[in-house]
Enzyme design. Structure first.
Site, short mmCIF file in Angstrom:
data_model
loop_
_atom_site.label_atom_id
_atom_site.label_comp_id
_atom_site.label_asym_id
_atom_site.label_seq_id
_atom_site.Cartn_x
_atom_site.Cartn_y
_atom_site.Cartn_z
N SER A 187 -23.95 -26.66 12.70
CA SER A 187 -24.05 -25.21 12.56
C SER A 187 -22.82 -24.57 11.94
CB SER A 187 -24.32 -24.58 13.92
OG SER A 187 -23.30 -24.92 14.83
N HIS A 215 -30.64 -25.69 14.11
CA HIS A 215 -30.43 -25.04 12.81
C HIS A 215 -31.31 -25.66 11.73
CE1 HIS A 215 -27.11 -22.33 13.88
NE2 HIS A 215 -26.86 -23.25 14.80
N LYS A 246 -33.60 -19.16 17.39
CA LYS A 246 -33.03 -18.98 16.04
C LYS A 246 -34.17 -18.70 15.07
CE LYS A 246 -28.73 -21.17 17.24
NZ LYS A 246 -28.21 -22.42 17.79
C1 LIG Z 1 -27.60 -22.66 19.17
C2 LIG Z 1 -27.55 -24.12 19.46
C3 LIG Z 1 -27.88 -24.61 20.73
C4 LIG Z 1 -28.20 -23.70 21.88
O1 LIG Z 1 -29.44 -23.09 21.69
P1 LIG Z 1 -29.92 -22.01 22.76
O2 LIG Z 1 -31.41 -22.08 22.70
O3 LIG Z 1 -29.37 -20.69 22.31
O4 LIG Z 1 -29.37 -22.42 24.07
C5 LIG Z 1 -27.90 -25.97 20.92
N1 LIG Z 1 -27.58 -26.82 19.91
C6 LIG Z 1 -27.23 -26.38 18.69
C7 LIG Z 1 -26.91 -27.36 17.62
C8 LIG Z 1 -27.19 -25.02 18.44
O5 LIG Z 1 -26.82 -24.57 17.25
#
Ligand SMILES: *Cc1c(COP(=O)(O)O)cnc(C)c1O
Length: 405
Positions: A187, A215, A246
């Site tokens: 990310s 992502h 996301k």
């Molecule tokens: C954002 C993210 C998470 C956490 O996701 P949530 O659903 O907000 O807890 C986990 N792993 C990666 C690679 C992320 O970018």
């Protein structure tokens, strides 16, 4: 023996917070007064072009999502007041799990309140001291924490380094089960894991493969299924975790998808699933609507990638240093944390919302603003933002001669 007073505890926190402020590492929150979107209104009343949300498909603030959430709320209520296995499973949860399995090309899926929980509850039920987990050095904090909760031996390979991964696979010889664990897309850099090569190495050494698709799910690959589709290895990845927070609508919620035996085991033993509340019906219903939409059209995914190509070409032409790639995460490198803070602050004044990232979120000396493109952006909005980048970059003396010329 005299212990320190309770006041010392609080003043200790205070001086650490002041230290963070002094060295420019203190993170402030921007307060939005509007929905999430390509443009947002901040609490000071200003409207800004937003380049820092994980709103890849542009769905977070979209009216259709609000309606899908309201519909699900009307049918299934506001909440469950229960974990899944007591009285917290509704048809909408089962439908969403089935739709995610189909979308990802996996046998079964289990929902969590967040991807952080999916990763936190993944390893401990499946692996023990007889096993070894081989982890990319830059894996997400939630993977690192999940691995910490498990008794398996840990090996790390240098970020994205396939020769080192093979070295670690050799070092793991003799263990019962070996699992390679990586972010599908990293990310902070937008780097796409070399999943084709990882799957080849896994086959060669008899290892399992787990990827975190936070992502990637919804927009990577020809039909947006993720990094496994992007690298043409669908069916060869054993465990996929991801988020509903996301691209896939942006509210919250996470999932793990895998073979049936894996998911059944997690439903029996995964602690964040057993001891935490069910996903809200509004989120389950709206996420289901997103997947149905993505099964019928690649329009959003296509627009996102067109916006990404436009922005990457233009920002490079201005003379900024970016991490090369094709992902909608575009790290604009500023290296120095206070410079990244100043640059983001100037862009804010110029009507563009970006966030400076610095240690400990990225390595020391690697400060940046991370631009994230969205299908919701128009080319006009991106060009307006690019003009602001050019102005702020020139004012702060950040541009190479290419941009100044
Ligand atoms: C954002 C993210 C998470 C956490 O996701 P949530 O659903 O907000 O807890 C986990 N792993 C990666 C690679 C992320 O970018």
């Amino acid at each position: 023996m005299v212990t320190n007073s309770k006041e010392d505890f609080f003043s200790g926190l205070d001086s650490e917070l002041n230290r963070l402020k002094d060295v420019g590492l203190y993170k402030n929150e921007r307060v939005l007064a509007s929905r999430q979107g390509a443009e947002v209104v901040c609490d000071d009343g200003r409207t800004l072009i937003n380049l820092c949300a994980n709103n890849y498909l542009g769905l977070s603030g979209e009216e259709s999502m609000v309606r899908a959430a309201v519909e699900a709320t009307e049918k299934f209520g506001y909440g469950l007041s229960s974990v899944r296995f007591i009285c917290g499973t509704q048809t909408v949860h089962k439908e969403l799990e089935a739709a995610l399995s189909t979308f990802l090309g996996m046998e079964d899926t289990i929902l969590y309140a967040a991807a952080f929980d999916a990763n936190g509850g993944l390893f401990e039920p499946l692996f023990n001291e007889e096993d070894v987990i081989i982890s990319d050095a830059l894996n997400h904090a939630s993977i690192i924490d999940g691995v910490r909760l498990c008794k398996a031996a840990r090996l790390r390979y240098a970020h994205n380094d396939m020769a080192d991964l093979e070295t670690q696979l050799k070092a793991a010889a003799g263990k019962r089960h070996v699992v390679i664990v990586t972010d599908g897309v990293f990310s902070m850099d937008g780097t796409i894991a070399q999943l084709d090569r990882i799957c080849d190495l896994a086959d060669q050494y008899g290892a399992l493969v787990m990827i975190d698709e936070c992502h990637a799910s919804g927009f990577m690959g020809a039909t947006g299924r993720g990094t496994h589709e992007h690298h043409n290895v669908m069916g060869r990845v054993d465990i996929i975790t991801g988020t509903l927070g996301k691209a896939l609508g942006g509210a919250m919620g996470g999932f793990t998808a895998a073979r049936r035996e894996v998911i059944q085991t997690l439903r029996q033993k995964s602690r964040p699933y057993l001891f935490s509340n069910s996903l809200a019906p509004a989120i389950a219903g709206a996420s289901l609507a997103v997947l149905q939409r993505l099964e019928t059209s690649t329009e959003l995914r296509d627009r996102l990638h067109a916006n990404t190509a436009h922005f990457r070409a233009a920002i490079s032409a201005l003379g900024f240093t970016i991490k090369p790639g094709t992902h909608p995460v575009v790290p604009v490198m500023l290296f120095d944390a206070p410079v990244a803070q100043r640059f983001a602050a100037r862009l804010y004044e110029l009507g563009v919302l970006v966030t400076g990232f610095f240690y400990p979120v990225v390595p020391m000396g690697q400060a940046r603003v991370r631009v994230q493109l969205s299908a919701a952006h128009t080319i006009e909005q991106l060009d307006t933002a690019l003009a602001a980048f050019a102005q702020a970059g020139q004012e702060l003396g950040l541009l190479t001669t290419k941009g100044a010329a």
